[in-house]
Design a protein around this motif. Structure first.
Motif, short mmCIF file in Angstrom:
data_model
loop_
_atom_site.label_atom_id
_atom_site.label_comp_id
_atom_site.label_asym_id
_atom_site.label_seq_id
_atom_site.Cartn_x
_atom_site.Cartn_y
_atom_site.Cartn_z
N ILE A 213 6.79 5.93 15.10
CA ILE A 213 8.07 7.61 13.89
C ILE A 213 7.29 8.28 14.01
O ILE A 213 7.19 8.70 13.01
N ALA A 214 6.61 8.30 14.81
CA ALA A 214 6.08 9.89 14.79
C ALA A 214 5.19 10.34 13.40
O ALA A 214 5.96 10.84 12.83
N LEU A 215 4.02 9.52 13.12
CA LEU A 215 3.43 9.69 11.58
C LEU A 215 2.86 10.95 11.58
O LEU A 215 2.75 11.56 10.56
N ASN A 216 1.97 11.26 12.71
CA ASN A 216 0.76 11.92 12.25
C ASN A 216 1.41 13.59 11.86
O ASN A 216 1.38 14.44 10.96
N PRO A 217 2.60 14.03 12.85
CA PRO A 217 3.42 15.06 12.59
C PRO A 217 4.04 15.41 11.04
O PRO A 217 4.05 16.76 10.36
N ALA A 218 4.19 14.00 10.38
CA ALA A 218 4.31 14.36 8.49
C ALA A 218 3.78 14.16 8.06
O ALA A 218 3.25 14.67 7.34
N LEU A 219 1.81 13.58 8.19
CA LEU A 219 1.18 13.01 7.38
C LEU A 219 0.14 14.34 7.55
O LEU A 219 0.17 15.81 6.54
N VAL A 220 0.28 15.52 8.71
CA VAL A 220 -0.47 16.87 9.09
C VAL A 220 0.33 17.29 7.66
O VAL A 220 0.38 18.87 7.07
N ALA A 221 1.83 17.71 7.87
CA ALA A 221 3.19 18.06 7.25
C ALA A 221 2.27 18.29 5.62
O ALA A 221 2.90 19.42 4.79
N ASP B 191 -9.32 5.94 18.08
CA ASP B 191 -9.21 5.60 19.49
C ASP B 191 -9.72 6.81 20.44
O ASP B 191 -9.51 7.91 20.27
N LEU B 192 -11.35 6.42 21.06
CA LEU B 192 -11.73 6.99 21.40
C LEU B 192 -10.32 8.45 22.68
O LEU B 192 -10.27 9.76 22.28
N GLY B 193 -9.82 7.61 23.49
CA GLY B 193 -8.55 7.94 23.91
C GLY B 193 -7.57 8.84 23.23
O GLY B 193 -7.15 9.79 23.60
N GLU B 194 -7.00 8.38 22.38
CA GLU B 194 -6.14 8.85 21.47
C GLU B 194 -6.91 10.01 19.89
O GLU B 194 -5.97 11.13 20.07
N TYR B 195 -8.31 10.25 20.50
CA TYR B 195 -8.98 11.37 19.85
C TYR B 195 -8.97 12.45 20.85
O TYR B 195 -8.38 13.33 20.46
N VAL B 196 -8.46 12.58 21.89
CA VAL B 196 -8.58 13.40 22.86
C VAL B 196 -6.88 13.39 23.20
O VAL B 196 -6.80 15.26 23.31
N VAL B 197 -6.21 12.46 23.03
CA VAL B 197 -5.00 12.46 23.33
C VAL B 197 -4.28 13.77 22.35
O VAL B 197 -3.68 15.00 21.87
N GLN B 198 -5.18 13.73 20.58
CA GLN B 198 -4.45 14.26 19.62
C GLN B 198 -4.80 15.71 19.63
O GLN B 198 -4.83 16.88 19.23
N ASP C 251 -5.77 17.30 22.35
CA ASP C 251 -4.72 17.64 23.31
C ASP C 251 -3.56 18.56 22.34
O ASP C 251 -2.65 19.26 23.45
N GLY C 252 -2.93 17.64 22.14
CA GLY C 252 -1.48 17.90 21.05
C GLY C 252 -0.68 17.43 22.31
O GLY C 252 0.44 17.82 22.60
N ASP C 253 -1.09 16.50 23.21
CA ASP C 253 -0.58 15.23 24.31
C ASP C 253 -0.31 14.26 23.26
O ASP C 253 -0.10 14.37 22.32
N ARG C 254 -0.07 13.21 24.79
CA ARG C 254 1.20 11.97 24.01
C ARG C 254 0.03 10.94 24.73
O ARG C 254 0.23 11.69 26.09
N PRO C 255 -0.40 9.95 24.46
CA PRO C 255 -0.41 8.72 25.30
C PRO C 255 0.73 8.87 26.24
O PRO C 255 1.48 8.29 26.21
N SER C 256 0.08 7.85 27.59
CA SER C 256 1.23 7.71 28.99
C SER C 256 0.94 6.34 29.18
O SER C 256 1.28 6.30 30.12
#
Ligand code: SF4
Lengths: 467, 260
Positions: free
Chosen positions: A120-128, A137-144, A146-151
């Motif tokens: 639901i692409a939640l993070n950008p909405a909350l940040v806005a 989560d360690l991996g998600e933290y790094v993804v965040q 980097d402005g990346d997406r989990p793969s």
């Protein structure tokens, strides 16, 4: 949000970008092989296939009357003092969560890894909304960072090298961190601990929702799930409606299935079973707990030939064994879910306009069917999606023409012989002249492979009299 | 050359040779006719009366997998009808075609005027190496020999739809001096996937490479499969990259090992 890769590029284009990363093609197979090997080894003494059949049966039984299971779940959640919200689509789900944050005067949010929140692409909405959001989560933290997406569903940074992770974390630290996995982890842990302490709201997904007891189940290995759901004042769990299972007994089957298929573990380090906010006299837990039940295209699949895709428990095993995914990683699929499950879910959730190409991006090897813990016939679903695409007239004219010509020539032994004799000659001449690359599909084949030259004397012309 | 018919071996002495139909498949027919001949000889040596089917064309798999069912049906119908004229088991020297015929024809022809015919024909389909695996005694007595190391590649549909993996290996086990080394990627797709290979050539080639790299790292001289599609893919890639291993059909290996 950045532009949607699904509509701005093709699978082939995205795959090409990924194929150019030698690390990816080394790291992804290595990591996924470990998960599969562990699954085989640790479950060697158990009847894992028998368990899969039980799992399939539980999922099928639940989906056969999903509304009933959801009603039971909702009643039990409410009885446990949990607020239940229904979201028809991604926008509605985001709205519920934003409203809850607003109404509780939240400024800081911590999150547990959750594919539903990615969906639901939640993070950008909350940040806005001005909220400070931290993935824990360690991996998600790094993804965040980097402005990346989990793969990968389970291993979000499977595509990153340790050097890249180190670079990212060093940037946050403002100093050069040592090239050592445990030191990098320690640094991130420290940061995250502060985030847990300061957060007002913890947001998680839900691996399962047990209807009979009104329990949200979370499976994690880092312990961050426990922190996110117990330290902040508010806990919000976003759960796809299909993640409901009827009873605790069913959970005893589904748990080893998800941990085994996901990470090759008999059980994960943490299994959190959350059945309500902090009770009277209890020392910890959130003051309020909310569950947002997300439809977002799921109900529409009930009663269709695709219903079985709702059995999915997002374990990632089909990605691990997918020979295409292993080469191109999750980003090539263009949306949240990669690999076989992504190739099926994306067009079903987003429509064929955006995701219609993905079912073609499979060699139909069937390895996914063989590993899926709930035995989803992904191979058949891919075939069905391909068929629907053709039946709906969505296949490009070139493809339709090719199918038409092929069927015309191949549907009469006489035409087949004449056409292949002429065609064989043409191919031989073109190949000799080095002109194969201009021969349409054969030319595409010739990218990287020698063209199989048709034999001068095909089998059908040999020993005719002998039959 | 074609005349080898059931007989040379006396192991089934007394019995009249069983008649089998050999369906070459379009790839076998057009691109690997020698391999089909090798298969024909091998079956003959096993005492079978082999009748090649020449009136069919293709099992319809390329169109079926691409979603074009009416087209697949149109083509498969020719083969169904040609095969209906034959008797005995229908031997197919191509794992994925055998799977298409035995597993998907019934569904493809559901409700069609040839539904019953397709069902009957589908029920008679057997994959080539599975037939040979029932004649291991014959193969053993032929003193087959092929000095070298080999890897076996399981074709996806042969492995996962027909569940045939021990059979081809048992057949290869009858070849002396052939060291069959287990490959870590034996059951991993070669990247062919029919139209997939031309739709996504780069991905397809990358998949072939990971397979070939594995075979090379094990030092195999020859990579064996029972599926012309995989052979075309792996062989075409191996040839383009200019070195080992050779990629051949199991029937061709048996032929070279002296089963002729
Ligand atoms: S489709 Fe099956 S294997 Fe893939 S993520 Fe879902 S449950 Fe796991």
């Amino acid at each position: 949000m950045s532009e949607d890769p699904l509509t701005s590029s093709t699978f082939a284009e995205r795959a090409r970008v990924q194929l150019a990363k030698p690390f990816l093609r080394e790291a992804v197979p290595r990591a996924t092989d470990i998960a599969v090997r562990d699954l085989r080894e640790r479950f060697a003494g158990h009847d894992y296939d028998g368990l899969r059949e039980l799992g399939r049966e539980i999922r099928a039984r639940t989906m056969a009357d999903l509304e009933d299971a959801l009603a039971t779940l909702t009643d039990a959640l409410v009885a446990n003092g949990i607020h239940v919200h229904h979201a028809a689509d991604a926008a509605a789900a985001r709205e519920h969560i934003r409203r809850i944050c607003r109404e509780s005067d939240a400024t800081r949010v911590v999150k547990v890894k959750s594919m539903a929140t990615e969906e639901i692409a939640l993070n950008p909405a909350l940040v806005a909304d001005g909220l400070e959001v931290t993935e824990t989560d360690l991996g998600e933290y790094v993804v965040q960072l980097d402005g990346d997406r989990p793969s990968h569903i389970i291993a979000p940074i499977i595509h990153k090298t340790r050097a890249e992770v180190r670079e990212t974390l060093s940037r946050v630290a403002g100093r050069e961190l040592p090239d050592d996995a445990s030191e990098l982890t320690d640094f991130a842990r420290e940061r995250l601990r502060d985030a847990f302490m300061d957060a007002d709201v913890g947001i998680s997904g839900a691996n399962f929702g047990v209807a009979e007891t009104g329990t949200i189940v979370l499976v994690t290995n880092e312990g961050n799930g426990r922190m996110c759901t117990s330290m902040p004042r508010i806990h919000i769990a976003l759960m796809g409606i299909e993640r409901v299972i009827p009873t605790l007994e069913d959970l005893s089957v589904m748990l080893p299935l998800i941990t085994g298929a996901g990470t090759g573990q008999l059980i994960t380090s943490y299994v959190s079973m959350l059945s309500g906010p902090r009770g009277e006299g209890e020392p910890d837990g959130p003051e309020a707990m909310h569950v947002v039940l997300l439809d977002n295209g799921r109900r529409a699949l009930l009663g269709t030939e695709y219903q079985e895709v709702l059995h999915c428990i997002r374990c990632g095993a089909c990605q691990n064994v997918c020979p295409v995914y292993r080469q191109v990683g999750g980003h090539a699929y263009g949306w949240v879910y990669g690999g076989p499950i992504g190739a099926v879910l994306t067009p079903l959730f987003l429509g064929t306009e955006a995701g219609g190409e993905l079912p073609q991006a499979s060699s139909l090897c069937g390895a996914c069917d063989d590993i899926c813990p709930v035995k989803i016939p992904l191979h058949d679903l891919l075939l069905q999606l391909r068929r629907t695409r053709v039946d709906d007239g969505a296949a490009p004219w070139r493809e339709r023409l090719a199918a038409e010509l092929w069927a015309w020539a191949w549907s009469s032994p006489r035409r087949y012989r004449v056409v292949t004799r002429i065609g064989g000659g043409v191919v031989r001449v073109m190949a000799a002249a080095g002109l194969m690359s201009s021969l349409g599909p054969l030319g595409r084949w010739a990218r990287g492979r020698t063209i199989p030259t048709p034999a001068r004397r095909p089998f059908h012309s040999r020993g005719e009299r002998d039959v | 050359m074609i005349g080898i018919r059931g007989g040379a071996d006396t192991t089934r002495g007394g019995h009249l040779p069983d008649t089998v139909a050999l369906f070459p498949t379009c790839l076998g027919d057009l691109v690997m006719p020698d391999t089909v001949e090798h298969a024909q000889h091998a079956l003959g040596v096993c005492g079978l009366d082999v009748r090649p089917v020449r009136g069919g064309t293709c099992c319809g798999q390329p169109a079926f997998n691409a979603g074009f069912h009416p087209h697949a049906r149109r083509v498969a119908r020719v083969s169904v009808r040609a095969l209906a004229q034959t008797t005995g088991p229908i031997v197919v020297p191509a794992g994925s075609c055998a799977a298409m015929m035995s597993r998907h024809w019934v569904g493809l022809f559901a409700g069609d005027r040839d539904a019953e015919l397709a069902r009957q024909v589908a029920g008679r389909v057997v994959e080539f190496s599975a037939v040979l695996a029932t004649h291991l005694d014959v193969l053993e007595r032929r003193h087959l020999s092929w000095p070298g190391t080999a890897g076996y590649h399981d074709s996806c549909h042969m492995l996962r739809e027909l569940r045939l993996s021990g059979e081809p290996r048992a057949v290869l086990g009858c070849v002396r001096d052939l060291e069959l080394v287990p490959l870590a990627s034996a059951d991993r797709c070669c990247g062919f996937g029919g139209t997939f290979s031309v739709r996504y050539p780069e991905v397809s080639v990358a998949m072939a490479d990971s397979k070939l790299d594995d075979a090379r790292s094990r030092g195999v001289d020859v990579l064996i499969s029972a599926d012309p599609g995989c052979l075309m893919q792996l062989g075409g890639r191996a040839e383009r990259t200019g070195d080992t291993p050779r990629v051949i059909h199991i029937a061709t290996l048996l032929h070279e090992a002296g089963l002729r």
